[in-house]
Design a protein around this motif. Structure first.
Motif, PDB file in Angstrom:
ATOM      1  N   GLN A 103      -6.229 -14.321  -2.688  1.00 44.17           N
ATOM      2  CA  GLN A 103      -7.189 -14.738  -1.668  1.00 44.17           C
ATOM      3  C   GLN A 103      -8.456 -13.884  -1.762  1.00 44.17           C
ATOM      4  N   GLY A 104      -8.638 -13.261  -2.920  1.00 44.21           N
ATOM      5  CA  GLY A 104      -9.838 -12.472  -3.140  1.00 44.21           C
ATOM      6  C   GLY A 104      -9.762 -11.025  -2.702  1.00 44.21           C
ATOM      7  N   GLN A 105      -8.631 -10.626  -2.111  1.00 46.16           N
ATOM      8  CA  GLN A 105      -8.478  -9.240  -1.674  1.00 46.16           C
ATOM      9  C   GLN A 105      -7.787  -8.432  -2.767  1.00 46.16           C
ATOM     10  N   ASN A 106      -8.392  -7.310  -3.124  1.00 39.02           N
ATOM     11  CA  ASN A 106      -7.792  -6.416  -4.112  1.00 39.02           C
ATOM     12  C   ASN A 106      -7.093  -5.273  -3.404  1.00 39.02           C
ATOM     13  N   PHE A 107      -6.014  -4.781  -4.009  1.00 41.62           N
ATOM     14  CA  PHE A 107      -5.306  -3.632  -3.449  1.00 41.62           C
ATOM     15  C   PHE A 107      -4.733  -2.802  -4.595  1.00 41.62           C
ATOM     16  N   PRO A 108      -4.673  -1.482  -4.398  1.00 40.24           N
ATOM     17  CA  PRO A 108      -4.176  -0.607  -5.453  1.00 40.24           C
ATOM     18  C   PRO A 108      -2.651  -0.629  -5.528  1.00 40.24           C
ATOM     19  N   VAL A 109      -2.126  -0.503  -6.740  1.00 42.71           N
ATOM     20  CA  VAL A 109      -0.685  -0.384  -6.972  1.00 42.71           C
ATOM     21  C   VAL A 109      -0.463   0.699  -8.027  1.00 42.71           C
ATOM     22  N   VAL A 110       0.740   1.245  -8.030  1.00 40.87           N
ATOM     23  CA  VAL A 110       1.125   2.244  -9.029  1.00 40.87           C
ATOM     24  C   VAL A 110       2.379   1.737  -9.731  1.00 40.87           C
ATOM     25  N   ILE A 111       2.408   1.871 -11.041  1.00 35.25           N
ATOM     26  CA  ILE A 111       3.601   1.488 -11.801  1.00 35.25           C
ATOM     27  C   ILE A 111       4.659   2.567 -11.602  1.00 35.25           C
ATOM     28  N   VAL A 112       5.841   2.170 -11.089  1.00 37.36           N
ATOM     29  CA  VAL A 112       6.905   3.142 -10.844  1.00 37.36           C
ATOM     30  C   VAL A 112       8.081   2.992 -11.819  1.00 37.36           C
ATOM     31  N   GLU A 113       8.130   1.861 -12.523  1.00 37.79           N
ATOM     32  CA  GLU A 113       9.197   1.653 -13.502  1.00 37.79           C
ATOM     33  C   GLU A 113       8.774   0.565 -14.485  1.00 37.79           C
ATOM     34  N   VAL A 114       9.107   0.752 -15.748  1.00 36.53           N
ATOM     35  CA  VAL A 114       8.829  -0.263 -16.774  1.00 36.53           C
ATOM     36  C   VAL A 114      10.164  -0.652 -17.387  1.00 36.53           C
ATOM     37  N   ARG A 115      10.507  -1.942 -17.282  1.00 40.59           N
ATOM     38  CA  ARG A 115      11.748  -2.457 -17.868  1.00 40.59           C
ATOM     39  C   ARG A 115      11.382  -3.370 -19.034  1.00 40.59           C
ATOM     40  N   ASP A 116      12.396  -3.960 -19.668  1.00 36.59           N
ATOM     41  CA  ASP A 116      12.146  -4.834 -20.820  1.00 36.59           C
ATOM     42  C   ASP A 116      11.234  -6.004 -20.478  1.00 36.59           C
ATOM     43  N   ASP A 117      11.506  -6.686 -19.365  1.00 36.32           N
ATOM     44  CA  ASP A 117      10.756  -7.901 -19.059  1.00 36.32           C
ATOM     45  C   ASP A 117       9.907  -7.824 -17.785  1.00 36.32           C
ATOM     46  N   VAL A 118      10.099  -6.775 -16.976  1.00 34.14           N
ATOM     47  CA  VAL A 118       9.317  -6.642 -15.737  1.00 34.14           C
ATOM     48  C   VAL A 118       8.788  -5.216 -15.577  1.00 34.14           C
ATOM     49  N   VAL A 119       7.727  -5.134 -14.772  1.00 29.53           N
ATOM     50  CA  VAL A 119       7.156  -3.843 -14.391  1.00 29.53           C
ATOM     51  C   VAL A 119       7.289  -3.742 -12.875  1.00 29.53           C
ATOM     52  N   VAL A 120       7.800  -2.618 -12.384  1.00 32.20           N
ATOM     53  CA  VAL A 120       7.961  -2.425 -10.949  1.00 32.20           C
ATOM     54  C   VAL A 120       6.708  -1.735 -10.414  1.00 32.20           C
ATOM     55  N   LEU A 121       6.062  -2.394  -9.439  1.00 29.30           N
ATOM     56  CA  LEU A 121       4.808  -1.917  -8.855  1.00 29.30           C
ATOM     57  C   LEU A 121       5.027  -1.496  -7.404  1.00 29.30           C
ATOM     58  N   ASP A 122       4.353  -0.437  -6.996  1.00 26.61           N
ATOM     59  CA  ASP A 122       4.438   0.059  -5.621  1.00 26.61           C
ATOM     60  C   ASP A 122       3.050  -0.023  -4.998  1.00 26.61           C
TER      61      ASP A 122
END
Length: 151
Positions: A103-122
């Motif tokens: 909807q046009g709103q940006n927000f910061p995230v931090v990568i907390v885990e990297v798996r084979d097929d997904v990245v976990v974002l906080d």
């Protein structure tokens, strides 16, 4: 001496640290932080901490997470398909990114885990769930009403 009260504009030098002593922010080498007390410009515990202080006074305040950035919210931790990242970006734990909510709103995230097929974002605030300690020095009080009014 005038004491800080709600509605006053104040200037404060501060040193913010976690319970383990790690510094997360400081006004050292910069202008003091200026804000209106009680206006919501700073976290609630910081507002409460400066209330009643006098110019030149120094003190240390302890702010529980509930009066700072709140608890970590599990719904703000999400899995994102690795194949949706730009091809030239290699996701790494600790990397900070900006996401859009569609909807046009940006927000910061931090990568907390990297798996084979997904990245976990906080998307929680980096200080969520943490108790904070601030060393304060009140530099100036302006605005508000004087305690003694001359006729």
């Amino acid at each position: 001496m005038q004491q800080v009260k709600k509605g006053d504009t104040v200037k404060v030098h501060y040193h913010g640290r976690l319970e383990d002593g790690t510094t997360f922010d400081s006004s050292q080498g910069r202008e003091p932080l200026e804000f209106e007390v009680g206006s919501g410009m700073v976290i609630a515990g910081f507002d409460e901490g400066v209330t009643g202080m006098q110019v030149g006074e120094k003190k240390t305040i302890h702010i529980p997470a509930s009066e700072a950035y709140g608890p970590v919210q599990q719904e703000m931790i999400m899995e994102f398909p690795k194949n949706r990242f730009p091809a030239d970006l290699t996701p790494e734990v600790g990397m900070q990114l900006n996401m859009s909510n569609g909807q046009g709103q940006n927000f910061p995230v931090v990568i907390v885990e990297v798996r084979d097929d997904v990245v976990v974002l906080d998307a929680n605030h980096p200080l969520a769930g943490k108790d904070l300690i601030f060393d304060l020095e009140l530099v100036e009080i302006s605005g508000g009403s004087p305690l003694i009014i001359m006729p």
